[in-house]
Design a protein around this motif. Structure first.
Motif, mmCIF file in Angstrom:
data_model
loop_
_atom_site.group_PDB
_atom_site.id
_atom_site.type_symbol
_atom_site.label_atom_id
_atom_site.label_comp_id
_atom_site.label_asym_id
_atom_site.label_seq_id
_atom_site.Cartn_x
_atom_site.Cartn_y
_atom_site.Cartn_z
ATOM 1 N N GLU A 144 0.783 -1.233 0.000
ATOM 2 C CA GLU A 144 0.000 0.000 0.000
ATOM 3 C C GLU A 144 0.817 1.286 0.000
ATOM 4 O OE1 GLU A 144 -2.383 -0.336 3.480
ATOM 5 O OE2 GLU A 144 -3.837 -1.720 2.584
ATOM 6 N N SER A 145 2.067 1.266 0.389
ATOM 7 C CA SER A 145 2.836 2.493 0.600
ATOM 8 C C SER A 145 2.828 3.417 -0.613
ATOM 9 C CB SER A 145 4.288 2.152 0.942
ATOM 10 O OG SER A 145 5.078 3.337 0.975
ATOM 11 N N PRO A 146 2.552 4.710 -0.412
ATOM 12 C CA PRO A 146 2.591 5.664 -1.521
ATOM 13 C C PRO A 146 4.006 5.889 -2.046
ATOM 14 C CG PRO A 146 2.250 6.805 0.565
ATOM 15 C CD PRO A 146 2.125 5.338 0.848
ATOM 16 N N LEU A 147 5.007 5.495 -1.293
ATOM 17 C CA LEU A 147 6.385 5.626 -1.753
ATOM 18 C C LEU A 147 6.770 4.533 -2.742
ATOM 19 C CD1 LEU A 147 8.328 6.497 1.549
ATOM 20 C CD2 LEU A 147 7.492 8.065 -0.206
ATOM 21 N N ALA A 148 6.002 3.453 -2.768
ATOM 22 C CA ALA A 148 6.364 2.305 -3.598
ATOM 23 C C ALA A 148 5.912 2.497 -5.043
ATOM 24 C CB ALA A 148 5.749 1.039 -3.030
ATOM 25 N N GLU A 149 6.798 2.139 -5.957
ATOM 26 C CA GLU A 149 6.478 2.193 -7.383
ATOM 27 C C GLU A 149 5.587 1.030 -7.789
ATOM 28 O OE1 GLU A 149 8.924 2.206 -11.658
ATOM 29 O OE2 GLU A 149 9.974 1.837 -9.754
ATOM 30 N N TYR A 150 5.838 -0.143 -7.201
ATOM 31 C CA TYR A 150 5.065 -1.340 -7.510
ATOM 32 C C TYR A 150 4.278 -1.770 -6.268
ATOM 33 C CZ TYR A 150 8.225 -1.614 -11.512
ATOM 34 O OH TYR A 150 8.935 -1.324 -12.655
ATOM 35 N N HIS A 151 3.011 -2.115 -6.471
ATOM 36 C CA HIS A 151 2.172 -2.553 -5.361
ATOM 37 C C HIS A 151 1.803 -4.020 -5.560
ATOM 38 C CE1 HIS A 151 1.694 1.867 -5.181
ATOM 39 N NE2 HIS A 151 1.739 1.630 -3.877
ATOM 40 N N PHE A 152 2.195 -4.843 -4.587
ATOM 41 C CA PHE A 152 1.948 -6.276 -4.687
ATOM 42 C C PHE A 152 2.041 -6.915 -3.315
ATOM 43 C CE2 PHE A 152 6.456 -5.441 -5.655
ATOM 44 C CZ PHE A 152 7.097 -6.197 -4.701
ATOM 45 N N ASP A 153 1.537 -8.141 -3.241
ATOM 46 C CA ASP A 153 1.607 -8.951 -2.031
ATOM 47 C C ASP A 153 2.972 -9.635 -2.002
ATOM 48 O OD1 ASP A 153 1.383 -10.944 -0.049
ATOM 49 O OD2 ASP A 153 -0.760 -11.174 -0.408
ATOM 50 N N LEU A 154 3.680 -9.495 -0.902
ATOM 51 C CA LEU A 154 5.021 -10.045 -0.790
ATOM 52 C C LEU A 154 5.042 -11.570 -0.865
ATOM 53 C CD1 LEU A 154 7.940 -9.051 -0.416
ATOM 54 C CD2 LEU A 154 7.632 -9.282 2.051
ATOM 55 N N HIS A 155 3.908 -12.193 -0.637
ATOM 56 C CA HIS A 155 3.840 -13.645 -0.755
ATOM 57 C C HIS A 155 3.960 -14.109 -2.205
ATOM 58 C CE1 HIS A 155 1.862 -12.853 3.139
ATOM 59 N NE2 HIS A 155 2.228 -14.081 3.479
ATOM 60 N N ASP A 156 3.782 -13.178 -3.154
ATOM 61 C CA ASP A 156 3.818 -13.527 -4.578
ATOM 62 C C ASP A 156 4.393 -12.342 -5.348
ATOM 63 O OD1 ASP A 156 3.448 -14.784 -7.007
ATOM 64 O OD2 ASP A 156 1.302 -14.340 -7.119
ATOM 65 N N ILE A 157 5.711 -12.225 -5.371
ATOM 66 C CA ILE A 157 6.386 -11.077 -5.983
ATOM 67 C C ILE A 157 6.314 -11.185 -7.510
ATOM 68 C CG2 ILE A 157 8.590 -9.853 -6.213
ATOM 69 C CD1 ILE A 157 9.333 -10.847 -3.432
ATOM 70 N N PRO A 158 5.848 -10.142 -8.191
ATOM 71 C CA PRO A 158 5.643 -10.211 -9.638
ATOM 72 C C PRO A 158 6.886 -9.892 -10.464
ATOM 73 C CG PRO A 158 4.850 -8.121 -8.839
ATOM 74 C CD PRO A 158 5.326 -8.886 -7.621
ATOM 75 N N PHE A 159 8.030 -10.420 -10.063
ATOM 76 C CA PHE A 159 9.258 -10.271 -10.832
ATOM 77 C C PHE A 159 9.845 -11.655 -11.097
ATOM 78 C CE2 PHE A 159 9.301 -6.108 -8.522
ATOM 79 C CZ PHE A 159 9.176 -5.294 -9.647
ATOM 80 N N GLU A 160 10.579 -11.749 -12.194
ATOM 81 C CA GLU A 160 11.185 -13.024 -12.544
ATOM 82 C C GLU A 160 12.297 -13.381 -11.570
ATOM 83 O OE1 GLU A 160 13.283 -9.926 -15.247
ATOM 84 O OE2 GLU A 160 11.306 -10.238 -14.309
ATOM 85 N N ALA A 161 12.650 -14.650 -11.564
ATOM 86 C CA ALA A 161 13.721 -15.131 -10.694
ATOM 87 C C ALA A 161 15.058 -14.520 -11.107
ATOM 88 C CB ALA A 161 13.798 -16.657 -10.757
ATOM 89 N N ASN A 162 15.939 -14.360 -10.113
ATOM 90 C CA ASN A 162 17.321 -13.941 -10.348
ATOM 91 C C ASN A 162 17.419 -12.568 -11.012
ATOM 92 O OD1 ASN A 162 18.018 -16.564 -9.410
ATOM 93 N ND2 ASN A 162 17.814 -17.370 -11.490
ATOM 94 N N LYS A 163 16.581 -11.633 -10.591
ATOM 95 C CA LYS A 163 16.550 -10.311 -11.223
ATOM 96 C C LYS A 163 17.411 -9.275 -10.513
ATOM 97 C CE LYS A 163 13.396 -6.549 -12.582
ATOM 98 N NZ LYS A 163 14.039 -6.383 -13.897
ATOM 99 N N PHE A 164 17.477 -9.332 -9.180
ATOM 100 C CA PHE A 164 18.064 -8.236 -8.415
ATOM 101 C C PHE A 164 19.408 -8.610 -7.793
ATOM 102 C CE2 PHE A 164 13.449 -7.627 -8.314
ATOM 103 C CZ PHE A 164 13.366 -6.346 -8.855
ATOM 104 N N ASP A 165 20.301 -7.617 -7.759
ATOM 105 C CA ASP A 165 21.589 -7.779 -7.083
ATOM 106 C C ASP A 165 21.452 -7.616 -5.577
ATOM 107 O OD1 ASP A 165 23.522 -7.818 -9.487
ATOM 108 O OD2 ASP A 165 22.397 -5.958 -9.832
ATOM 109 N N VAL A 166 20.471 -6.821 -5.173
ATOM 110 C CA VAL A 166 20.279 -6.501 -3.750
ATOM 111 C C VAL A 166 18.788 -6.491 -3.433
ATOM 112 C CG1 VAL A 166 20.608 -4.754 -1.948
ATOM 113 C CG2 VAL A 166 22.381 -5.084 -3.684
#
Length: 257
Positions: free
Chosen positions: A117-139
């Motif tokens: 819900e945070s207004p600071l967040a660019e993407y809004h989603f449930d952390l139980h199901d993150i809408p990004f592909e595997a192995n995407k982020f360095d941090v």
């Protein structure tokens, strides 16, 4: 007055009011007794903050709203990681007000922010199901979130999934170091009882010393770093840090799918 304001107002409103208050904070709290390394300002003291169960004096920066954990995190990122130097894809869950603007301005990182819900967040989603592909982020950074979610192991596993092999993360939570085991009870549902048992009315568990075991179960390799103790008494007092807080530095081993 300030205690009532800080503990009664919704966090989004408190953040908006902080933009007004920060204009007068340097005059009201002029001094050099405490210092916030996040915003770089010094004051005679910080403000008090916290619930009835965990109220603390002299902990909230009146300018950027950093707390003890934020100031420790900033120092750790600066002294122990490549966060400010290397080119990195960063996922920041529930971005903190004191970090958001500074991280977003960093030219070396591609900065993704997520929250339900945070207004600071660019993407809004449930952390139980993150809408990004595997192995995407360095941090991945996700602080003081796991005590709020229904299934913390699932959320931890999702963050492990989207982290690149060789990447690293930090996921701090409130920990009662007197407890060997994390305390959970799904029958405790009222805000009053949750504050009594879990330290805050919207918490659903209170972590114990087994917190790193839960992170390892989700797939992370965990390094326990008592960085705060290495800073020395003078620095801990100047920055108003909690001496018992441990940084759990998480990595995803190379070769991990």
């Amino acid at each position: 007055m300030f205690r009532f304001l800080l503990n009664s107002l919704p966090r989004p409103l408190l953040i908006r009011l902080s933009y007004v208050f920060r204009q007068v904070a340097p005059m009201l709290y002029a001094g050099k007794q405490v210092e916030c390394p996040v915003c770089g300002r010094s004051f005679s003291k910080f403000l008090s903050y916290g619930s009835k169960t965990a109220h603390r004096q002299n902990v909230l920066c009146p300018y950027c709203l950093s707390l003890e954990r934020h100031r420790l995190m900033w120092l750790y990122l600066r002294e122990r990681t490549n966060f400010f130097d290397d080119e990195l894809d960063v996922l920041h869950i529930a971005p903190e007000q004191c970090f958001y603007g500074k991280f977003k301005k960093l030219a070396n990182i591609d900065y993704f922010t997520g929250d339900l819900e945070s207004p600071l967040a660019e993407y809004h989603f449930d952390l139980h199901d993150i809408p990004f592909e595997a192995n995407k982020f360095d941090v991945v950074i996700c602080n003081h979130v796991m005590e709020h979610v229904e299934d913390d192991l699932q959320c931890m596993s999702e963050l492990h999934r989207v982290l690149k092999p060789g990447g690293w993360g930090i996921m701090q939570v409130p920990i009662d170091y007197s407890r060997a085991q994390t305390y959970e009870d799904s029958t405790i549902t009222s805000p009053e009882d949750r504050e009594k048992h879990f330290w805050q009315k919207d918490h659903v568990r209170l972590y114990g010393r087994d917190y790193p075991d839960r992170l390892e179960k989700a797939g992370f390799k965990v390094k326990r770093d008592e960085f705060v103790k290495q800073l020395g008494n003078e620095a801990r007092e100047r920055y108003r840090l909690q001496e018992e807080e441990v940084i759990y530095f998480l990595t995803k081993e190379k070769g991990t799918p």
